[in-house]
Enzyme design. Structure first.
Site, short mmCIF file in Angstrom:
data_model
loop_
_atom_site.label_atom_id
_atom_site.label_comp_id
_atom_site.label_asym_id
_atom_site.label_seq_id
_atom_site.Cartn_x
_atom_site.Cartn_y
_atom_site.Cartn_z
N CYS A 54 0.82 -1.21 0.00
CA CYS A 54 0.00 0.00 0.00
C CYS A 54 0.86 1.27 0.00
CB CYS A 54 -0.90 -0.01 1.23
SG CYS A 54 -1.82 1.53 1.50
N TYR B 217 -5.35 6.51 -9.04
CA TYR B 217 -6.56 5.76 -8.70
C TYR B 217 -7.77 6.32 -9.44
CZ TYR B 217 -4.14 3.31 -4.92
OH TYR B 217 -3.28 2.51 -4.21
#
Length: 332
Positions: free
Chosen positions: A41, A172
């Site tokens: 992450c 994203y």
């Protein structure tokens, strides 16, 4: 997802802070808390890098979740028996529900857990790294860099705001777009910002000032994932990072600086994105490439001046129990 197919990140975080004076009920205490991360992450990777740069390994122990998760939670499948050896839980979800049995927001990393109660204190990733710099100073290593110096904070904050909106979250917004129009807008916004950052870094080794700051950490965690994931998986494919000369040299400079590349696990990064995002990659096949050896090629950025750690010094070698496994990084 917003109307028109635009991706919208859920930013409802647990904003309780761990502070030197304990004003939120959680004082800084060495060994009391556990920083839960996944090396996959980018938001968690910020905390891993800052913790290492500041030398907080002993004061703030770390738990590493596996690279994949399901709808429920990140899991501790890297640990013997599939349980974190300190918290005794199989899933990070359990620490969130210990804090709030009705918790209905994202089970995200990084998260800091209060070990005595087993409850998550905070998952506010942006504040976590700032507080590592400002609230944990009593436990910084000798020679730790000033990642958020007072004189530069307004400029760091301004850079961070644009980098977050256009780059960190921008990849994203492109990757999870629900329409051609929203994807095209995110794509254009991303590469426009990368072009501006390239121009900013042509004559400056770092984003703000002449030393590494919080701003460099935040940009790096996106750049280091760009060619391995975002270029193909998220369709951010105008160019690879390795085809953008200034940003590529800048990223390699940081990667080769102790505290950055030695925290990066490319195997976990690729497995997470390609195996978890089945709506984007239904087969779950993880690409074999790209070749990572180019991360170690000369960057020639030292000619721009700058001192990575200011008046301080690099961190010591990574402790064996926190080292990235051989084969997961070109540094091994």
């Amino acid at each position: 997802m917003k109307r028109g197919g635009e991706y919208a990140r859920d930013s409802r975080y647990l904003t309780t802070r761990i502070t030197a004076d304990g004003r939120d009920g959680f004082p800084v205490e060495p060994g009391r808390y556990r920083l839960v991360v996944s090396r996959a992450c980018p938001w968690a990777s910020r905390a891993v890098i800052v913790r290492r740069l500041l030398g907080l390994e002993q004061a703030l122990p770390m738990a590493i979740a596996g690279p994949t998760h399901d709808q429920r939670s990140w899991t501790f499948d890297l640990d013997p028996g599939g349980r974190d050896p300190v918290l005794g839980v199989e899933r990070l979800q359990e620490a969130y529900f210990a804090r709030d049995p009705g918790y209905d927001r994202g089970i995200t990393v990084p998260a800091i857990v209060d070990v005595p109660t087993g409850e998550v204190v905070t998952n506010d990733y942006a504040q976590i790294t700032i507080d590592m710099s400002l609230e944990w100073t009593a436990y910084h290593r000798e020679g730790a860099p000033a990642l958020y110096p007072p004189a530069l904070r307004p400029e760091i904050d301004a850079v961070n705001e644009t980098v977050y909106g256009d780059v960190n979250n921008g990849v994203y917004r492109a990757g999870f777009s629900g329409s051609q129009e929203s994807y095209a807008a995110a794509y254009e916004r991303l590469f426009n910002r990368l072009d501006l950052l390239s121009r900013r870094l042509e004559g400056s080794r770092y984003l703000v000032g002449d030393t590494i700051t919080e701003a460099d950490v935040r940009l790096f965690t996106t750049l280091v994932r760009f060619d391995a994931v975002y270029h193909g998986h998220f369709k951010c494919n105008r160019q690879k990072l390795s085809e953008m000369p200034v940003l590529w040299a800048y990223a390699r400079d940081l990667f080769q600086t102790p505290g950055f590349g030695d925290t990066v696990d490319f195997d976990h990064i690729k497995r997470h994105y390609y195996m978890v995002h089945r709506d984007i990659n239904p087969t779950g096949i993880v690409p074999v490439g790209p070749d990572l050896s180019n991360w170690l090629t000369p960057h020639d950025r030292a000619a721009l001046g700058g001192r990575p750690f200011g008046d301080g010094k690099p961190p010591e070698a990574v402790a064996p129990d926190e080292a990235v496994p051989a084969g997961h990084t070109p540094l091994a």
